[in-house]
Design a protein around this motif. Structure first.
Motif, PDB file in Angstrom:
ATOM      1  N   GLU A 312       0.814  -1.227   0.000  1.00 19.41           N
ATOM      2  CA  GLU A 312       0.000   0.000   0.000  1.00 19.41           C
ATOM      3  C   GLU A 312       0.844   1.271   0.000  1.00 19.41           C
ATOM      4  O   GLU A 312       0.333   2.363  -0.258  1.00 19.41           O
ATOM      5  CB  GLU A 312      -0.934   0.003   1.213  1.00 19.41           C
ATOM      6  N   SER A 313       2.133   1.158   0.261  1.00 21.06           N
ATOM      7  CA  SER A 313       2.990   2.345   0.294  1.00 21.06           C
ATOM      8  C   SER A 313       3.519   2.716  -1.097  1.00 21.06           C
ATOM      9  O   SER A 313       4.130   3.775  -1.260  1.00 21.06           O
ATOM     10  CB  SER A 313       4.176   2.120   1.232  1.00 21.06           C
ATOM     11  N   VAL A 314       3.295   1.860  -2.080  1.00 17.84           N
ATOM     12  CA  VAL A 314       3.898   2.047  -3.403  1.00 17.84           C
ATOM     13  C   VAL A 314       3.495   3.352  -4.079  1.00 17.84           C
ATOM     14  O   VAL A 314       4.363   4.083  -4.589  1.00 17.84           O
ATOM     15  CB  VAL A 314       3.601   0.831  -4.297  1.00 17.84           C
ATOM     16  N   PRO A 315       2.210   3.720  -4.168  1.00 15.70           N
ATOM     17  CA  PRO A 315       1.861   4.945  -4.906  1.00 15.70           C
ATOM     18  C   PRO A 315       2.567   6.193  -4.401  1.00 15.70           C
ATOM     19  O   PRO A 315       3.127   6.974  -5.189  1.00 15.70           O
ATOM     20  CB  PRO A 315       0.346   5.041  -4.726  1.00 15.70           C
ATOM     21  N   ALA A 316       2.587   6.400  -3.100  1.00  9.86           N
ATOM     22  CA  ALA A 316       3.243   7.588  -2.550  1.00  9.86           C
ATOM     23  C   ALA A 316       4.752   7.523  -2.736  1.00  9.86           C
ATOM     24  O   ALA A 316       5.404   8.532  -3.043  1.00  9.86           O
ATOM     25  CB  ALA A 316       2.907   7.726  -1.061  1.00  9.86           C
ATOM     26  N   GLU A 317       5.326   6.337  -2.579  1.00 11.17           N
ATOM     27  CA  GLU A 317       6.781   6.181  -2.741  1.00 11.17           C
ATOM     28  C   GLU A 317       7.200   6.487  -4.175  1.00 11.17           C
ATOM     29  O   GLU A 317       8.179   7.203  -4.416  1.00 11.17           O
ATOM     30  CB  GLU A 317       7.184   4.760  -2.370  1.00 11.17           C
ATOM     31  N   TRP A 318       6.453   5.961  -5.134  1.00 12.42           N
ATOM     32  CA  TRP A 318       6.814   6.192  -6.547  1.00 12.42           C
ATOM     33  C   TRP A 318       6.593   7.645  -6.956  1.00 12.42           C
ATOM     34  O   TRP A 318       7.357   8.185  -7.744  1.00 12.42           O
ATOM     35  CB  TRP A 318       6.041   5.236  -7.448  1.00 12.42           C
ATOM     36  N   ALA A 319       5.553   8.268  -6.417  1.00 10.20           N
ATOM     37  CA  ALA A 319       5.315   9.679  -6.737  1.00 10.20           C
ATOM     38  C   ALA A 319       6.479  10.534  -6.268  1.00 10.20           C
ATOM     39  O   ALA A 319       6.931  11.449  -6.977  1.00 10.20           O
ATOM     40  CB  ALA A 319       4.011  10.149  -6.103  1.00 10.20           C
ATOM     41  N   GLU A 320       7.002  10.224  -5.088  1.00  7.74           N
ATOM     42  CA  GLU A 320       8.141  10.988  -4.566  1.00  7.74           C
ATOM     43  C   GLU A 320       9.389  10.767  -5.414  1.00  7.74           C
ATOM     44  O   GLU A 320      10.104  11.722  -5.762  1.00  7.74           O
ATOM     45  CB  GLU A 320       8.423  10.571  -3.121  1.00  7.74           C
ATOM     46  N   LYS A 321       9.644   9.512  -5.781  1.00 10.91           N
ATOM     47  CA  LYS A 321      10.824   9.217  -6.605  1.00 10.91           C
ATOM     48  C   LYS A 321      10.702   9.863  -7.985  1.00 10.91           C
ATOM     49  O   LYS A 321      11.678  10.393  -8.526  1.00 10.91           O
ATOM     50  CB  LYS A 321      11.003   7.699  -6.743  1.00 10.91           C
ATOM     51  N   ARG A 322       9.513   9.814  -8.547  1.00 13.99           N
ATOM     52  CA  ARG A 322       9.309  10.417  -9.865  1.00 13.99           C
ATOM     53  C   ARG A 322       9.506  11.916  -9.821  1.00 13.99           C
ATOM     54  O   ARG A 322      10.175  12.498 -10.687  1.00 13.99           O
ATOM     55  CB  ARG A 322       7.911  10.065 -10.351  1.00 13.99           C
ATOM     56  N   ASP A 323       8.938  12.593  -8.827  1.00 14.50           N
ATOM     57  CA  ASP A 323       9.074  14.048  -8.742  1.00 14.50           C
ATOM     58  C   ASP A 323      10.531  14.454  -8.577  1.00 14.50           C
ATOM     59  O   ASP A 323      10.991  15.439  -9.172  1.00 14.50           O
ATOM     60  CB  ASP A 323       8.246  14.595  -7.574  1.00 14.50           C
ATOM     61  N   ASP A 324      11.259  13.692  -7.780  1.00 14.30           N
ATOM     62  CA  ASP A 324      12.680  13.979  -7.582  1.00 14.30           C
ATOM     63  C   ASP A 324      13.450  13.821  -8.885  1.00 14.30           C
ATOM     64  O   ASP A 324      14.295  14.652  -9.237  1.00 14.30           O
ATOM     65  CB  ASP A 324      13.231  13.032  -6.510  1.00 14.30           C
ATOM     66  N   TYR A 325      13.129  12.769  -9.646  1.00 15.29           N
ATOM     67  CA  TYR A 325      13.866  12.515 -10.880  1.00 15.29           C
ATOM     68  C   TYR A 325      13.487  13.501 -11.977  1.00 15.29           C
ATOM     69  O   TYR A 325      14.357  14.020 -12.695  1.00 15.29           O
ATOM     70  CB  TYR A 325      13.624  11.086 -11.354  1.00 15.29           C
ATOM     71  N   ILE A 326      12.219  13.771 -12.133  1.00 14.81           N
ATOM     72  CA  ILE A 326      11.766  14.609 -13.232  1.00 14.81           C
ATOM     73  C   ILE A 326      12.301  16.028 -13.110  1.00 14.81           C
ATOM     74  O   ILE A 326      12.470  16.739 -14.112  1.00 14.81           O
ATOM     75  CB  ILE A 326      10.222  14.619 -13.311  1.00 14.81           C
TER      76      ILE A 326
END
Length: 371
Positions: A312-326
């Motif tokens: 259940e933690s995946v959506p928030a974790e990926w959003a954070e990683k994506r924002d950092d990378y983009i």
């Protein structure tokens, strides 16, 4: 000025659609030369882009060889009629059209394994653009940008997902759904490569359906849905990125949609025979950043997919990683438009570098990313 863009696949339409529209808004003439392949023409019509079709390509491995003479004849005829000032494309068609009409050509390349295509197109290009993670040096005409070709249409400056996509898909506000994307392996660069087999596709869908609603996008339209708990992705292809942005997971044996998922913050598992020690630089980097998984073997790919759906933690974790990378990437549409209109050429365009671009410091990614 007159600009000609080659759109040989649906992904090429996305790559150039915003640049073509921006140049048109500035009063320039634009034309896209398209190949009838997959949903290429559907997307061109959807985005109201001016185009002419130079030929058709089926999804069998050797269809391109049979149709090549007709394609080249039609391309040369249309190019001479249009008389462009600059050509943009991704390979031999664009390069040779420019050579035969003495028109400057900019190639945008992102696949290291297509060495034959590089060999027959590179000598005729005025400039070659690649992502920063591209693992080859293509010579003095080679310029790099920080990002991927998908940064032309999924960078936050040019893409905002629509808020009614769940309603259009028929899924609830909190309902988990997965998109499975299956490749036809009919392009010239797919020869000798393979992905998820027909029997494995059915097993994959059955396993995923225990955890989420499953939508299937099959490039070859060969997937049989009888007895399978999955739905075909039957919205207009122009809505696929909106659906992908809201999905909980992508599982694919194709290439482009995996990078698209990463730039949208959607976890993605890529499973095909390209995965390995000689893999393409963009997928190596995106896995290093913790945004995708490259897993060549089918069984561990399925296990990883189920684990991601249960977390259940995946959506928030990926959003954070994506924002950092983009935040470290460019709006590639802006780079293309600047290059098209800058009399100094690539040297005068912000965001392009002739040398290697330094890698970002690696993220603290867990070592459990099974390959």
């Amino acid at each position: 000025m007159r600009y000609l863009f080659f759109t040989n696949t649906p992904a090429h339409v996305h790559l150039y659609k915003h640049a073509a529209a921006a140049l048109d808004d500035r009063g320039h003439d634009v034309l896209l030369l398209a190949r009838d392949y997959g949903v290429t023409e559907d997307l061109l019509d959807y985005h109201s882009l001016p185009y002419r079709c130079y030929g058709r390509l089926e999804t069998t491995k050797w269809s391109l060889v049979r149709q090549l003479p007709h394609h080249y004849y039609t391309i040369l005829r249309y190019t001479r009629q249009y008389d462009p000032d600059r050509i943009f494309g991704m390979g031999a068609y664009a390069a040779h059209a420019g050579a035969l009409t003495r028109t400057p050509v900019t190639l945008l390349l992102d696949s290291e394994p297509t060495s034959l295509d590089h060999a027959v197109s590179r000598p005729f290009a005025e400039s070659i653009l690649t992502p920063h993670a591209f693992g080859k040096d293509l010579g003095p005409k080679h310029y790099r940008f920080r990002g991927f070709k998908e940064s032309a249409y999924l960078h936050p400056d040019v893409f905002s997902p629509r808020d009614d996509i769940r309603e259009r898909l028929g899924v609830g506000p909190d309902e988990k759904y997965v998109i499975c994307r299956f490749n036809a392996f009919g392009s010239h660069h797919d020869v000798s490569h393979s992905g998820i087999s027909p029997s494995e596709r059915r097993e994959l869908v059955a396993r995923l359906a225990d955890h989420a609603t499953v939508f299937v996008s099959d490039e070859s339209d060969a997937m049989a849905f009888e007895g399978v708990d999955a739905r075909p992705f039957d919205l207009h292809p122009g809505l696929l990125h909106d659906a992908l942005a809201e999905a909980h997971l992508l599982v694919a044996d194709t290439q482009t949609m995996v990078t698209e998922a990463a730039l949208l913050g959607t976890p993605a598992i890529r499973s095909n025979s390209f995965v390995g020690d000689a893999d393409m630089g963009n997928f190596v980097e995106l896995e290093r950043e913790g945004l995708i998984y490259n897993i060549g073997e089918f069984a561990p790919a399925v296990e990883r997919a189920c684990a991601l759906l249960d977390d259940e933690s995946v959506p928030a974790e990926w959003a954070e990683k994506r924002d950092d990378y983009i935040a470290s990437t460019v709006n590639l549409t802006e780079v293309i438009v600047d290059l098209a209109t800058n009399p100094e050429g690539p040297e005068g365009v912000a965001g392009l570098s002739r040398g290697e671009l330094s890698a970002r410091p690696p993220r603290d990614v867990p070592a459990s990313a099974d390959r």
